[in-house]
Design an enzyme around this catalytic site. Structure first.
Site, PDB file in Angstrom:
ATOM      1  N   CYS A   2       0.842  -1.193   0.000  1.00  0.00           N
ATOM      2  CA  CYS A   2       0.000   0.000   0.000  1.00  0.00           C
ATOM      3  C   CYS A   2       0.879   1.245   0.000  1.00  0.00           C
ATOM      4  CB  CYS A   2      -0.902   0.006   1.227  1.00  0.00           C
ATOM      5  SG  CYS A   2      -1.906  -1.495   1.404  1.00  0.00           S
ATOM      6  N   HIS A 504       7.507 -32.631 -23.582  1.00  0.00           N
ATOM      7  CA  HIS A 504       7.203 -33.180 -22.260  1.00  0.00           C
ATOM      8  C   HIS A 504       5.901 -32.623 -21.706  1.00  0.00           C
ATOM      9  CE1 HIS A 504      11.063 -35.261 -21.864  1.00  0.00           C
ATOM     10  NE2 HIS A 504      11.591 -34.202 -22.480  1.00  0.00           N
TER      11      HIS A 504
END
Length: 608
Positions: A2, A504
């Protein structure tokens, strides 16, 4: 994550607070709020959403009080609602707190306070702070804050004000950045220097477990056990004009176009061409230890992690060191055996990334030399590492990092060259790297001059819901970074993969609606990358190839190509990533997303 801004002095606080919030909004934009106070009471305004909503809410109101705090939120505890927006207050509405961080024991504290009759109005962890301050207040705000802090567990950067003790801001830090700005008869507090540069160039970076009491004419620094602390101010070198858009529609695009100068700034005064060496003053105090290193562990997060992955290849090519690259968020959980022959290099744009900061603290506990590579002068990582190098890239406002990534890669080459010239890198090799670095700014400018080509390609590719990025060796990390940029700001699902891993698993996703961005470089992996592209084309997958100027095969196998200049192999990722940054930007623009402030993200990750 923030943003906090506070002011006390002789001027109206509200305009200063709003301006500061606008400069801090990249730290969070779920909600925003401000409060101004004097001895007669307080005026608080909060909204859901952007700071511009808060600006509209208070426009035309008489906000003349000369003391106040404000906050722009990235939500952790509690949804983005007006009730959960900061600053928070107590039952009496005399005390107000803005907070960045996480209070880990807030549920326990809430239960205890509720048993004492305190009524909570929010879902946030922050409210326990202000309720504790109200509980402990007797005569002055700083004593009440000190007493409240003794009960808090977790991380915080806070700013507190009270109508019961007006014309005073009390700030405190543990784990989240807090910076004091010193003006003439006025004081500021913020979570980032960007909120202060318009008003002062004199700042104090608070350390953990410190408290500051700010009044118009002075400041007082204290430890949490009320011992005075003497701290001199530092001069910041950012200017207000550094943060302007300069005619660009978005900060991200401006920062992409800043990159020729970013490279020049990263190199300026740091290279001796005739000797093939780099000169990094921030490392000189530890050079004897650096010369004796056997192992280097690079720790970082996000885009900086991708820089670290490329850095591994750079250091392996230029030095004799054993190199590891770790996600900073995972580093602490490994049983690493560190000693004086190991260095841990922390890479962070802000110098405040909490996981990276925790990693270097763990490294120091275990006896390793710690090195920082950060952009923000005086940041926590810069102060807590044994030595380090600054990017000197100026402020980066766009949440999706661009110019800092390139700066980091340039400096990683300089760092590796510095060490390598003490080891096995020859004069000719060193000169070759430095000359290639000198040519980079003009080569980047050549790429930027072709941005319209990437804009046209983005019109087509932004329509796809998914995208695969592939590369080999150093360009595997470039693929990861390209995918990250695209998904960060356009919300297109994108994945970066090592091209050798295609068979893969990822190749099962390929069809005519699943494009691939393929990164080709003039190295030993070129032929294998061509084979990967042909495998994708055999399955009807669209292919957009980023390749180099002299490549004669890519246009035969790819649907679309973009060429970048050739350079030294270790610097090629810098040129390859520029078109990916532009491509992501244009895709996001065509899709109408918030480019500088993508949803759910913030620039600096200061909470775990």
């Amino acid at each position: 994550m923030c943003g906090i801004i506070g002011y006390v002095g002789g001027r109206k606080a509200a305009p200063i607070l709003l301006n500061g919030l606008k400069r801090l909004e990249y730290r969070g934009y779920d909600s925003a709020g401000l409060v101004t106070v004097n001895k007669t009471g307080a005026r608080r305004y909060r909204v859901v959403g952007r700071v511009q909503n808060l600006d509209k809410l208070v426009k035309g109101l008489d906000l003349s009080m000369p003391c106040g705090i404000a906050h722009t939120r990235w939500a952790t505890h509690g949804k983005p609602t007006e009730a959960n927006a900061h600053p928070h207050t107590d039952d009496t509405q005399q005390f107000y707190v803005a907070h960045n961080g996480i209070i880990e024991n807030h549920e326990k504290l809430r239960t205890q306070l509720e048993a004492e009759g305190v009524h909570f109005r929010t879902e946030t962890d922050t409210e326990v702070i202000v309720q504790l301050i109200a509980k402990f207040f007797e005569t002055n705000l700083e004593t009440a804050v000190e007493d409240a802090l003794k009960h808090l567990e977790g991380t915080f950067g806070i700013a507190a004000v009270s109508s019961a003790d007006p014309m005073k801001i009390v700030a405190a830090r543990r784990g989240s950045p807090v910076i004091i700005g010193v003006g003439k008869d006025e004081m500021f507090v913020a979570s980032d220097v960007s909120a202060l540069v318009q008003y002062t160039d004199q700042v104090i970076y608070m350390e953990d477990n410190e408290l500051a009491v700010l009044t118009p004419g002075e400041y007082q620094m204290l430890s949490f056990d009320h011992k005075p602390i003497q701290r001199e101010t530092l001069q910041i070198d950012w200017k207000v004009e550094d943060e302007g858009l300069k005619g660009f529609p978005h900060f991200m695009l401006k920062e992409i176009y800043d990159q020729p100068e970013t490279v020049r700034n990263a190199c300026r005064g740091r290279m001796i061409v005739s000797e093939g060496v780099s000169v990094l003053g921030g490392l000189q105090s530890k050079m004897e230890e650096i010369k004796n290193l056997r192992k280097l562990i690079i720790v970082s997060c996000g885009t900086s992690y991708h820089a670290g992955l490329i850095g591994r290849y750079i250091f392996e090519n230029l030095t004799d060191l054993n190199i590891e690259v770790e996600l900073a968020s995972e580093f602490r959980y490994r049983r690493l055996r560190l000693d004086e022959t190991t260095a841990v290099l922390a890479i962070s744009q802000s110098g405040e990334t909490i996981d990276t900061l925790a990693a270097i603290r763990e490294a120091r506990r275990k006896g390793a030399l710690t090195i920082g590579l950060v952009n923000v002068v005086g940041s926590t990582i810069a102060r807590e590492t044994d030595c380090g190098v600054y990017c000197h890239a100026g402020p980066e406002i766009g949440v999706a990092s661009t110019k800092i990534f390139v700066s980091q890669l340039v400096i990683l080459n300089l760092m590796a060259l510095l060490i390598g010239r003490y080891q096995s890198v020859s004069l000719n090799e060193g000169v070759a790297v430095i000359k290639a670095l000198q040519n980079l700014p003009d080569q980047i400018s050549d790429i930027l001059a072709q941005a319209s080509q990437l804009e046209e390609l983005a019109k087509t590719y932004q329509k796809y819901p998914n995208c695969l990025f592939i590369g080999r060796q150093m360009h595997t990390a470039v693929a990861l970074e390209g995918a990250l940029k695209l998904k960060e700001i356009s919300y297109i699902h994108a994945e970066g993969y090592a091209a050798g891993e295609m068979k893969h698993g990822p190749i099962s996703l390929i069809d005519e609606n699943f494009p691939t961005i393929a990164l080709l470089s003039n190295d030993a992996s070129y032929d294998k990358m061509i084979n990967n592209i042909q495998e994708i084309r055999a399955r009807s997958g669209p292919v957009f190839a980023i390749t180099y100027t002299g490549d004669a095969q890519a246009e035969k196998v790819a649907d679309d190509i973009f060429r970048v200049p050739e350079t030294h192999e270790l610097l090629q990722p810098i040129l390859s990533v520029i078109p990916l940054q532009l491509f992501a930007y244009y895709c996001a623009r065509f899709r109408g997303t918030e480019i500088d402030k993508p949803r759910n993200l913030a620039k600096s990750v200061t909470v775990e």
